[in-house]
Design a protein around this motif. Sequence first.
Motif, mmCIF file in Angstrom:
data_model
loop_
_atom_site.group_PDB
_atom_site.id
_atom_site.type_symbol
_atom_site.label_atom_id
_atom_site.label_comp_id
_atom_site.label_asym_id
_atom_site.label_seq_id
_atom_site.Cartn_x
_atom_site.Cartn_y
_atom_site.Cartn_z
ATOM 1 N N GLY A 127 46.944 47.481 35.698
ATOM 2 C CA GLY A 127 47.184 46.369 34.791
ATOM 3 C C GLY A 127 48.578 46.374 34.195
ATOM 4 O O GLY A 127 49.214 45.319 34.032
ATOM 5 N N GLU A 128 49.082 47.548 33.878
ATOM 6 C CA GLU A 128 50.391 47.609 33.198
ATOM 7 C C GLU A 128 51.542 47.243 34.129
ATOM 8 O O GLU A 128 52.669 47.066 33.669
ATOM 9 C CB GLU A 128 50.611 48.996 32.553
ATOM 10 N N ASP A 144 43.085 38.250 43.080
ATOM 11 C CA ASP A 144 42.531 39.491 43.628
ATOM 12 C C ASP A 144 41.614 39.139 44.788
ATOM 13 O O ASP A 144 40.477 38.721 44.594
ATOM 14 C CB ASP A 144 41.770 40.238 42.530
ATOM 15 N N ALA A 145 42.122 39.286 46.001
ATOM 16 C CA ALA A 145 41.330 38.975 47.193
ATOM 17 C C ALA A 145 40.687 40.226 47.764
ATOM 18 O O ALA A 145 40.136 40.206 48.851
ATOM 19 C CB ALA A 145 42.207 38.309 48.249
ATOM 20 N N GLY A 146 40.785 41.318 47.023
ATOM 21 C CA GLY A 146 40.201 42.572 47.497
ATOM 22 C C GLY A 146 38.710 42.592 47.241
ATOM 23 O O GLY A 146 38.223 41.980 46.293
ATOM 24 N N TYR A 147 38.000 43.250 48.114
ATOM 25 C CA TYR A 147 36.587 43.448 47.855
ATOM 26 C C TYR A 147 36.270 44.910 48.136
ATOM 27 O O TYR A 147 36.512 45.400 49.239
ATOM 28 C CB TYR A 147 35.712 42.541 48.718
ATOM 29 N N ALA A 201 43.006 46.402 38.680
ATOM 30 C CA ALA A 201 42.268 46.887 37.501
ATOM 31 C C ALA A 201 42.138 45.700 36.550
ATOM 32 O O ALA A 201 43.085 45.341 35.836
ATOM 33 C CB ALA A 201 43.016 48.045 36.851
ATOM 34 N N PHE A 202 40.966 45.077 36.571
ATOM 35 C CA PHE A 202 40.820 43.763 35.961
ATOM 36 C C PHE A 202 41.145 43.741 34.462
ATOM 37 O O PHE A 202 41.953 42.917 34.002
ATOM 38 C CB PHE A 202 39.395 43.231 36.192
ATOM 39 N N GLY A 203 40.517 44.645 33.702
ATOM 40 C CA GLY A 203 40.650 44.600 32.241
ATOM 41 C C GLY A 203 42.098 44.633 31.770
ATOM 42 O O GLY A 203 42.576 43.687 31.133
ATOM 43 N N PRO A 204 42.819 45.696 32.113
ATOM 44 C CA PRO A 204 44.220 45.774 31.673
ATOM 45 C C PRO A 204 45.093 44.652 32.244
ATOM 46 O O PRO A 204 46.014 44.173 31.572
ATOM 47 C CB PRO A 204 44.691 47.134 32.191
ATOM 48 N N ALA A 205 44.809 44.220 33.483
ATOM 49 C CA ALA A 205 45.603 43.129 34.062
ATOM 50 C C ALA A 205 45.373 41.834 33.286
ATOM 51 O O ALA A 205 46.308 41.057 33.047
ATOM 52 C CB ALA A 205 45.246 42.931 35.546
ATOM 53 N N ALA A 206 44.126 41.621 32.862
ATOM 54 C CA ALA A 206 43.805 40.387 32.134
ATOM 55 C C ALA A 206 44.468 40.357 30.752
ATOM 56 O O ALA A 206 44.602 39.289 30.147
ATOM 57 C CB ALA A 206 42.284 40.239 32.004
ATOM 58 N N GLU A 207 44.881 41.528 30.262
ATOM 59 C CA GLU A 207 45.619 41.566 28.986
ATOM 60 C C GLU A 207 47.023 40.990 29.126
ATOM 61 O O GLU A 207 47.651 40.611 28.146
ATOM 62 C CB GLU A 207 45.729 43.014 28.482
ATOM 63 N N ARG A 208 47.541 40.996 30.334
ATOM 64 C CA ARG A 208 48.940 40.602 30.529
ATOM 65 C C ARG A 208 49.083 39.291 31.301
ATOM 66 O O ARG A 208 50.045 38.549 31.088
ATOM 67 C CB ARG A 208 49.693 41.710 31.275
ATOM 68 N N ALA A 209 48.139 39.041 32.214
ATOM 69 C CA ALA A 209 48.266 37.862 33.078
ATOM 70 C C ALA A 209 48.014 36.575 32.293
ATOM 71 O O ALA A 209 47.417 36.584 31.218
ATOM 72 C CB ALA A 209 47.278 37.961 34.237
#
Lengths: 281, 281
Positions: A219-220, A230-233, A242-250
């Motif tokens: 995320g950082e 995120d097209a990964g599965y 890393a969804f949580g930390p990425a969502a803090e910045r995106a």
Amino acid sequence: MTAALMDGTAVARRSLDDTRTRVSAYRETTGRTPRLATVLVGDDPASHTYVRMKVNRCRQVGIDSLRRDLPAESTTAQVVATVDELVADESVDGILVQHPMPGHIDERAVFDAISRGKDVDGVTANAFLDMANGHEETFASCTPAGIVALLDAYDVPLSGKHVVVIGRSSILGKPAALMLLGRDATVTICHSKTRGLAQFVSEADIVVAAVGRPELIRGEWIKPGAVVIDAGYNEGNVGDVAFGPAAERARLITPVPGGVGPMTIAMLLAQTVSAAEQRES
Amino acid sequence: MTAALMDGTAVARRSLDDTRTRVSAYRETTGRTPRLATVLVGDDPASHTYVRMKVNRCRQVGIDSLRRDLPAESTTAQVVATVDELVADESVDGILVQHPMPGHIDERAVFDAISRGKDVDGVTANAFLDMANGHEETFASCTPAGIVALLDAYDVPLSGKHVVVIGRSSILGKPAALMLLGRDATVTICHSKTRGLAQFVSEADIVVAAVGRPELIRGEWIKPGAVVIDAGYNEGNVGDVAFGPAAERARLITPVPGGVGPMTIAMLLAQTVSAAEQRES
């Protein structure tokens, strides 16, 4: 969390609604129903599930389907012959060959047996070349096309933006990179051999993660205000980011699941109706 | 100037010497001479010059050539028919269709009429797909292959390096980017819509300029110690890179002319002999 979600499920549903409307109109005009043929070779449970999902979605929007399930020990020639029959079959508008196929089959030979007009999954060499060159006479590969459609649904500008694609697979990373390049993005393609991945990601206006490694993208690394696809599965409904930390910045981010995933079938069915419409025109 | 020159003329000459040796060996083993067929449509003086240069080089290394010159008013079907004849002709090992062709001709249809084994210029859709996916069953597009060969001749490491390609043409920028990606470089593709081109160029370990705008790339943008490939050709023997200032900072740089240019024909002829050899194996 500061990012807004890019709700692929909702965007896909709107696309499917639109497809259903087009199917009805097509049926009224022509008296026939668009039909998607699926070709499945062997007993892989995941492949069976994918085909069943596609057939179910076809039914939901009013598209006929025609299944051709072949035994695992089929030869390349036999699978090609099945595709040839479907190409010749006037009742079939689109052909989907589920892959991966068993290892002894020459997938390329099977794909390239599909005619241009029926290649609704965009798997022929000509479809790839057209996509790379921004020509729209052929159909696009569905997952990368779904990514672009999702970005468009959220009015994300692409021209002149720096897109960093992580992953270089022939069915996702590379075609996504080429399609975004065709939309005038500046595109960087990173992969397992890239040094300084964090630095590349941190410079991206739009990150497309398509590598299949759980939470590889931290995320950082995300630039504040960036858009994250995120097209990964990965097992356990974990994406490549890393969804949580990425969502803090995106500014915008896709959930996993419910982001890119639902778009793929929606694109496939939209392209199947287009194939039917184009036959009439 | 601190950079060493990447002498494409010398590297191409070594390649041509090698090709000449292979031609002799092939003739001794098989009793026949490799043959390149050229197809030229219309009266464009530059195209005539290019074909003549290729035929002359063929002669120098002992490859036979067979010219098929067609009038400018030829139809796509007529040009395709000529290619079909050359595909069927047992005496022909490789087919080069000089392009651009007159605007009314469907170039893609003509290119895709070339058989896989004779596509020594790498213009078919299958060749592009194979190149994009790093498969080596088909022949590569000659100019991008020449760029990679030049980098290899100077032992420039590619894996994990950041390559910035400026230009996204279907015959140069995109295939060069994909080939370098296949060699494990991290690749950024810039173009006319890119914002902050100077910044992208300044981060490149290897710069590939393929845009056709005289001295668009300024010397002070080059990272000290970078490798600079100038594939641009502009009137007055000017490249896409401001040579003098770039050479002050680069470690290796191609001159214009005498850099990438001579490599193209060398690759074409090497691939023609390979096509002949592969027919025998």
